[in-house]
Design an enzyme around this catalytic site. Sequence first.
Site, PDB file in Angstrom:
ATOM      1  N   ASP A  62       9.516   2.853   0.632  1.00 27.44           N
ATOM      2  CA  ASP A  62       8.291   3.228   1.401  1.00 27.44           C
ATOM      3  C   ASP A  62       8.552   2.487   2.527  1.00 27.44           C
ATOM      4  OD1 ASP A  62       6.184   4.531   2.586  1.00 27.44           O
ATOM      5  OD2 ASP A  62       4.253   3.415   0.344  1.00 27.44           O
TER       6      ASP A  62
ATOM      7  N   TYR B 268       0.600  -1.367   0.177  1.00 25.05           N
ATOM      8  CA  TYR B 268       0.350  -0.426   0.035  1.00 25.05           C
ATOM      9  C   TYR B 268       1.069   1.459   0.163  1.00 25.05           C
ATOM     10  CZ  TYR B 268      -3.168   3.258   1.551  1.00 25.05           C
ATOM     11  OH  TYR B 268      -4.254   4.361   1.239  1.00 25.05           O
TER      12      TYR B 268
ATOM     13  N   LYS C 286       3.700   8.702   9.646  1.00 23.66           N
ATOM     14  CA  LYS C 286       3.237   7.973  10.401  1.00 23.66           C
ATOM     15  C   LYS C 286       4.577   8.261  11.742  1.00 23.66           C
ATOM     16  CE  LYS C 286       0.934   4.558   7.920  1.00 23.66           C
ATOM     17  NZ  LYS C 286       0.358   4.482   6.958  1.00 23.66           N
TER      18      LYS C 286
HETATM   19  C1  LIG Z   1      -0.462   4.668   5.755  1.00 24.54           C
HETATM   20  C2  LIG Z   1       0.643   4.662   4.660  1.00 24.54           C
HETATM   21  C3  LIG Z   1       1.004   5.226   3.408  1.00 24.54           C
HETATM   22  C4  LIG Z   1      -0.269   6.643   3.231  1.00 24.54           C
HETATM   23  O1  LIG Z   1       0.102   7.312   4.348  1.00 24.54           O
HETATM   24  P1  LIG Z   1      -1.428   8.038   4.688  1.00 24.54           P
HETATM   25  O2  LIG Z   1      -0.488   9.450   5.932  1.00 24.54           O
HETATM   26  O3  LIG Z   1      -2.434   6.805   5.425  1.00 24.54           O
HETATM   27  O4  LIG Z   1      -1.543   9.068   3.734  1.00 24.54           O
HETATM   28  C5  LIG Z   1       1.399   4.852   2.352  1.00 24.54           C
HETATM   29  N1  LIG Z   1       3.057   4.056   2.710  1.00 24.54           N
HETATM   30  C6  LIG Z   1       2.799   3.164   3.348  1.00 24.54           C
HETATM   31  C7  LIG Z   1       3.630   1.953   3.448  1.00 24.54           C
HETATM   32  C8  LIG Z   1       2.082   2.949   4.461  1.00 24.54           C
HETATM   33  O5  LIG Z   1       1.682   2.023   5.782  1.00 24.54           O
END
Ligand SMILES: *Cc1c(COP(=O)(O)O)cnc(C)c1O
Length: 442
Positions: free
Chosen positions: A247, A159, A275
């Site tokens: 990511d 994701y 995060k």
């Molecule tokens: C949570 C997440 C995102 C998106 O971040 P948001 O702040 O929710 O837009 C992107 N990449 C990874 C791996 C994530 O866990």
Amino acid sequence: MTETVGAPAGRSEAEMLGRRSRDLFDRALRVTPGGVNSPVRAFGSVGGTPYFVASARGAYVTDADGNEYLDYVQSWGASILGHSHPAVVRAVQAAAERGTTYGAPTEGEVLLAEAITSAVPGCDEVRLVSSGTEATMTAVRLARGVTGRPRIVKFAGCYHGHSDGLLAAGGSGVATLGLPGSDGVTPAAVADTLVMPYGVVPEVDEDVACVIVEPVAANMGLVVPPPGFLEGLREACDAAGTLLIFDEVITGFRLSRAGASELFGVRPDLFTFGKVIGGGLPLAALGGRRDVMEHLAPAGRVYQAGTLSGNPLATAAGLAVLGLLKEPDYEALSGRVARLAAGLLEAIRGAGLPVEVPVYRTLFSIFFTDDGMPVRNYDDAVRSASTGRYPPFFRAMLRRKVALAPSAYEIGFCSLAHTDDDIDRTVEAAAEAAHEVVAQAD
Ligand SMILES: *Cc1c(COP(=O)(O)O)cnc(C)c1O
């Protein structure tokens, strides 16, 4: 309403306990699509009504009905110190006294960029944004701008936020809802997105701008990369002149200070963070090689901007968290998560339910399986979810006041505020919950 004291938590008790949350959810359904502002929160895949949080402290959240839950959601990993850590609260309060946003640069942005770049080898510069979605979206635009190439490669079950081109075969909420992608995303928007199975190094052609990957996949449950996968991606990208994007929105400052790239010894060209670095406020970043980052406006010709980017409350929270997190904290947290994962595995298997509890340092997840096979990719994760055991297990845990993620595709987040006693209590609850799931199935 009468309940026998000590009786197993029944429907009526659950309903009584959740009255205010249910009222709020009913009202929310009238004014917000699905009643929530992010899909997984609606409990659609686990059943029942979401608890509405009134407050949270340390390892615990308290809902609108006064129930206190031991929390393994921790704002999807944004809280690593635990909820409302006093130093973070003080930092945000102090920042708010000075003003909440100016539309002009601040010292906090410099300090946070210095903190991130000094912690992560190969991350020479960062651009602060407000969400992980923005970070990955911009990283992809930057890669396309730098290389002049159209295509991107992503992996099924990873994701990367909800921008059009990255939604295809996304994990997290997309997986939870069982969607291949999303309505409203045109074929043209994903025509240049190639989706490959996680764990297998794909062929990378010379029209590929970037390969984007979660170095440790954490949005289809937890899937640790097989040996050689990340190294193979690095080699394939180098051979094709393609940029490699890690990511690290979950893994950054969560697995260790330097994150997955250093732990696996593979350096990407670009990173995305989110995060943890926002300390619970809206903040994320993309970063990487100086020569690549310098293509971002106003230094270069790849446009990106944000009214609230580098917001002073968010940078204050992020700085407070990064200032407190030391390497021994990660070792302590890893130890606690290892103990938790081992306890969960024994407790759930002890009840006769086949389960895998993968753990990598500070991250863990729970995969119910029928065939006893480890989960290596998205297809395996879908098979695990289709056992249907996660929802009743989740509900049985929630009745015991332990809040796991309300989706089989999300992982568990422990904080530094979780104590050994909390973990023991979780394992005891899991043993009871697993027995309950078995009894219900009979
Ligand atoms: C949570 C997440 C995102 C998106 O971040 P948001 O702040 O929710 O837009 C992107 N990449 C990874 C791996 C994530 O866990």
